[in-house]
Design a protein around this motif. Structure first.
Motif, PDB file in Angstrom:
ATOM      1  N   UNK A 168       0.831  -1.195   0.000  1.00  0.00           N
ATOM      2  CA  UNK A 168       0.000   0.000   0.000  1.00  0.00           C
ATOM      3  C   UNK A 168       0.868   1.248   0.000  1.00  0.00           C
ATOM      4  N   UNK A 169       0.504   2.209  -0.804  1.00  0.00           N
ATOM      5  CA  UNK A 169       1.252   3.458  -0.909  1.00  0.00           C
ATOM      6  C   UNK A 169       0.356   4.620  -0.494  1.00  0.00           C
ATOM      7  N   UNK A 170       0.963   5.781  -0.340  1.00  0.00           N
ATOM      8  CA  UNK A 170       0.201   6.996  -0.049  1.00  0.00           C
ATOM      9  C   UNK A 170      -0.666   7.316  -1.265  1.00  0.00           C
ATOM     10  N   UNK A 171      -1.914   7.675  -1.012  1.00  0.00           N
ATOM     11  CA  UNK A 171      -2.813   7.951  -2.120  1.00  0.00           C
ATOM     12  C   UNK A 171      -3.542   9.266  -1.946  1.00  0.00           C
ATOM     13  N   UNK A 172      -4.155   9.710  -3.016  1.00  0.00           N
ATOM     14  CA  UNK A 172      -4.936  10.949  -2.985  1.00  0.00           C
ATOM     15  C   UNK A 172      -6.076  10.802  -1.976  1.00  0.00           C
ATOM     16  N   UNK A 173      -6.229  11.796  -1.129  1.00  0.00           N
ATOM     17  CA  UNK A 173      -7.269  11.761  -0.110  1.00  0.00           C
ATOM     18  C   UNK A 173      -6.792  11.254   1.229  1.00  0.00           C
ATOM     19  N   UNK A 174      -5.606  10.635   1.295  1.00  0.00           N
ATOM     20  CA  UNK A 174      -5.083  10.172   2.578  1.00  0.00           C
ATOM     21  C   UNK A 174      -4.706  11.373   3.462  1.00  0.00           C
ATOM     22  N   UNK A 175      -4.854  11.187   4.745  1.00  0.00           N
ATOM     23  CA  UNK A 175      -4.405  12.193   5.713  1.00  0.00           C
ATOM     24  C   UNK A 175      -3.136  11.681   6.382  1.00  0.00           C
ATOM     25  N   UNK A 176      -2.079  12.509   6.361  1.00  0.00           N
ATOM     26  CA  UNK A 176      -0.808  12.068   6.918  1.00  0.00           C
ATOM     27  C   UNK A 176      -0.332  13.075   7.972  1.00  0.00           C
ATOM     28  N   UNK A 177       0.457  12.566   8.883  1.00  0.00           N
ATOM     29  CA  UNK A 177       1.108  13.424   9.882  1.00  0.00           C
ATOM     30  C   UNK A 177       2.615  13.315   9.677  1.00  0.00           C
ATOM     31  N   UNK A 178       3.321  14.436   9.878  1.00  0.00           N
ATOM     32  CA  UNK A 178       4.772  14.489   9.657  1.00  0.00           C
ATOM     33  C   UNK A 178       5.433  15.071  10.908  1.00  0.00           C
ATOM     34  N   UNK A 179       6.430  14.358  11.412  1.00  0.00           N
ATOM     35  CA  UNK A 179       7.269  14.847  12.524  1.00  0.00           C
ATOM     36  C   UNK A 179       8.692  14.972  11.998  1.00  0.00           C
ATOM     37  N   UNK A 221      14.550  14.618  22.082  1.00  0.00           N
ATOM     38  CA  UNK A 221      13.335  14.842  21.318  1.00  0.00           C
ATOM     39  C   UNK A 221      13.263  16.218  20.717  1.00  0.00           C
ATOM     40  N   UNK A 222      14.318  16.652  20.032  1.00  0.00           N
ATOM     41  CA  UNK A 222      14.291  17.928  19.333  1.00  0.00           C
ATOM     42  C   UNK A 222      13.499  17.762  18.026  1.00  0.00           C
ATOM     43  N   UNK A 223      12.198  17.921  18.121  1.00  0.00           N
ATOM     44  CA  UNK A 223      11.367  17.710  16.919  1.00  0.00           C
ATOM     45  C   UNK A 223      10.168  18.638  16.967  1.00  0.00           C
ATOM     46  N   UNK A 224       9.549  18.751  15.836  1.00  0.00           N
ATOM     47  CA  UNK A 224       8.274  19.463  15.741  1.00  0.00           C
ATOM     48  C   UNK A 224       7.248  18.549  15.069  1.00  0.00           C
ATOM     49  N   UNK A 225       6.013  18.745  15.431  1.00  0.00           N
ATOM     50  CA  UNK A 225       4.902  17.980  14.859  1.00  0.00           C
ATOM     51  C   UNK A 225       4.102  18.903  13.950  1.00  0.00           C
ATOM     52  N   UNK A 226       4.116  18.622  12.653  1.00  0.00           N
ATOM     53  CA  UNK A 226       3.353  19.434  11.709  1.00  0.00           C
ATOM     54  C   UNK A 226       1.870  19.069  11.765  1.00  0.00           C
ATOM     55  N   UNK A 227       0.996  20.009  11.486  1.00  0.00           N
ATOM     56  CA  UNK A 227      -0.445  19.705  11.478  1.00  0.00           C
ATOM     57  C   UNK A 227      -0.761  18.633  10.439  1.00  0.00           C
ATOM     58  N   UNK A 262      -3.681  16.513  -6.769  1.00  0.00           N
ATOM     59  CA  UNK A 262      -2.491  16.297  -7.599  1.00  0.00           C
ATOM     60  C   UNK A 262      -1.526  15.313  -6.954  1.00  0.00           C
ATOM     61  N   UNK A 263      -1.883  14.824  -5.762  1.00  0.00           N
ATOM     62  CA  UNK A 263      -1.036  13.845  -5.082  1.00  0.00           C
ATOM     63  C   UNK A 263       0.107  14.468  -4.294  1.00  0.00           C
ATOM     64  N   UNK A 264      -0.016  15.754  -3.935  1.00  0.00           N
ATOM     65  CA  UNK A 264       1.087  16.456  -3.275  1.00  0.00           C
ATOM     66  C   UNK A 264       0.773  16.772  -1.811  1.00  0.00           C
ATOM     67  N   UNK A 265       1.863  17.000  -1.049  1.00  0.00           N
ATOM     68  CA  UNK A 265       1.772  17.546   0.304  1.00  0.00           C
ATOM     69  C   UNK A 265       2.741  18.725   0.382  1.00  0.00           C
ATOM     70  N   UNK A 266       2.575  19.545   1.423  1.00  0.00           N
ATOM     71  CA  UNK A 266       3.436  20.731   1.575  1.00  0.00           C
ATOM     72  C   UNK A 266       4.172  20.670   2.913  1.00  0.00           C
ATOM     73  N   UNK A 267       5.503  20.820   2.855  1.00  0.00           N
ATOM     74  CA  UNK A 267       6.342  20.810   4.054  1.00  0.00           C
ATOM     75  C   UNK A 267       7.094  22.137   4.131  1.00  0.00           C
ATOM     76  N   UNK A 268       7.050  22.828   5.292  1.00  0.00           N
ATOM     77  CA  UNK A 268       7.782  24.103   5.413  1.00  0.00           C
ATOM     78  C   UNK A 268       9.256  23.941   5.035  1.00  0.00           C
ATOM     79  N   UNK A 269       9.763  24.886   4.236  1.00  0.00           N
ATOM     80  CA  UNK A 269      11.158  24.938   3.778  1.00  0.00           C
ATOM     81  C   UNK A 269      11.538  23.787   2.833  1.00  0.00           C
ATOM     82  N   UNK A 270      10.606  22.846   2.614  1.00  0.00           N
ATOM     83  CA  UNK A 270      10.875  21.782   1.654  1.00  0.00           C
ATOM     84  C   UNK A 270      10.000  21.938   0.409  1.00  0.00           C
ATOM     85  N   UNK A 271       8.954  22.746   0.558  1.00  0.00           N
ATOM     86  CA  UNK A 271       8.094  23.022  -0.582  1.00  0.00           C
ATOM     87  C   UNK A 271       7.049  21.934  -0.795  1.00  0.00           C
TER      88      UNK A 271
END
Length: 409
Positions: A86-97, A117-123, A130-139
């Motif tokens: 299974x891969x990431x697909x359109x409509x999936x909700x993901x969390x990024x740390x 634990x020097x990390x941040x949790x993105x919303x 279009x199958x894309x996600x947005x990450x700060x400073x990564x575009x």
């Protein structure tokens, strides 16, 4: 006078037979009335009639005819690879740390100091159309069609020259792109597939299982433009048909209790339920009370069925005269005067929507005719025995008993 009365009675009976007297009881219009009142009639010809083959049920035929006609998932859906990844697909909700090795980097301020634990949790965010996600400073990053590990590597690669030894952890919190729809006589719902892969029976079990006996249940699998249907028990007995479920599949589980129709010289006519998984022809005849021995011809027991073309050819049927479809009309015949054919009938398995017809003995029509003549002659004879009414008007009365007319002084 008696001769005249007898002649009148016979004439009355003849008129009744010929004219179909409208005063007689009836359930509706007669056949010739309907045909005669039609403004337009399209009659069938020899060419229009459905051709069929007659095949005797023999021990050799039993070895050729399969117990049941059924579809196949393994034959229709030929992709038999193991569970899909299974891969990431359109409509999936993901969390990024995103983790950094120390404070003072891109995401962790210097005043935070050195801490575990020097990390941040993105919303959480949804993969767009279009199958894309947005990450700060990564575009904007293409995520659809990639595994979670591949998305993590892509984020780390984009942040490598900006953050301090960045590491990303990606999780899918709502996997909408890997769902299957299950409908019908189960706990209907949309289920998210297990990343390890699930087969059809696994999905049905997760939906709550079937509600009725397995031999009454059918399972239809729709995948794109392809569709196939099998019995539930077939999934249990044929592991190759218990195929892997893919994202986007639709499974429909429905009840269709097997039945057969029966007509003719039998104790019962109508639609009869199997009420069991396997029903032989002899058991079917027993369920309807057997043949009527005063009417039936035991050598004229027929079973109508649309048989698989390959099976019909194996039985010796010339299918070139029976159309071009995958099934051909076949009438199976057994002669139950032969005691051995009782064993053969016990080995012939019924199928859903079979039709049994038992013909009348040829002598039945002759007996019907004789009975009709006797009833009219008896009527005429009874009338003829009435004394001269003109001479005994005051002392004679007519009494009807059991359909006969007698005179009583």
């Amino acid at each position: 006078m008696m001769k005249r009365l007898a002649s009148a009675a016979v004439s009355l009976a003849a008129c009744t037979m010929l004219a179909g007297c409208s005063a007689l009881p009836a359930a509706g219009p007669l056949g010739f009335d309907i045909n005669g009142a039609a403004t337009s009639t399209v009659n069938s010809t020899e060419i229009d009639r459905l051709p069929y083959a007659v095949v005797d049920i023999t021990p050799e035929a039993l070895r050729i005819i399969p117990a049941r006609s059924q579809g196949s998932f393994s034959g229709r859906f030929t992709d038999r690879r193991p569970a899909p990844t299974l891969t990431v697909g359109i409509g999936d909700t993901i969390s990024v740390s995103i983790f950094e090795a120390s404070a003072g980097g891109l995401f962790i301020p210097a005043e935070a100091g050195s801490r575990s634990g020097n990390f941040i949790q993105l919303p959480p965010q949804e993969v767009d159309r279009q199958g894309n996600i947005s990450i700060p400073y990564a575009g904007v990053l293409p995520a659809a069609g990639r595994t979670v590990r591949q998305v993590q590597n892509l984020i780390e690669e984009r942040l490598r020259n900006r953050a301090i030894e960045p590491q990303a952890v990606v999780a899918i919190t709502d996997r909408r792109s890997a769902q299957v729809t299950i409908l019908g006589d189960v706990g209907s719902s949309r289920l998210t597939l297990n990343p390890l892969g699930e087969r059809i029976l696994d999905v049905i079990a997760r939906a709550g299982g079937t509600k009725f006996a397995g031999y009454e249940m059918f399972v239809a699998l729709q995948r794109g433009k392809e569709r196939a249907t099998v019995t539930f028990n077939q999934l249990l007995s044929s592991p190759e048909d218990n195929v892997y479920v893919l994202p986007g599949d639709t499974i429909y589980v429905f009840r269709q209790a097997p039945t057969f129709l029966v007509f003719g010289a039998t104790s019962q006519q109508g639609q009869i339920f199997f009420e069991k998984e396997n029903l032989s022809m002899s058991e079917a005849l027993a369920k309807i009370g057997g043949l009527v021995d005063t009417r039936s011809d035991p050598d004229a027991v027929f079973l109508y069925r649309f048989e698989d073309r390959k099976t019909a050819e194996a039985l010796g049927v010339d299918t070139t005269k029976l159309g071009h479809s995958q099934t051909v009309p076949v009438v199976y015949r057994t002669k139950l005067r032969d005691p051995a054919n009782m064993f053969v009938a016990s080995g012939f398995q019924m199928r859903d929507r079979d039709i049994i017809y038992v013909a009348n003995s040829q002598s039945v029509d002759w007996l019907k005719f004789i009975s009709f003549i006797n009833s009219n002659v008896s009527f005429a004879t009874n009338v003829a025995t009435v004394p001269d009414i003109g001479r005994r008007t005051a002392t004679t009365r007519l009494v009807t008993t059991g359909g006969s007319i007698t005179s009583t002084p």
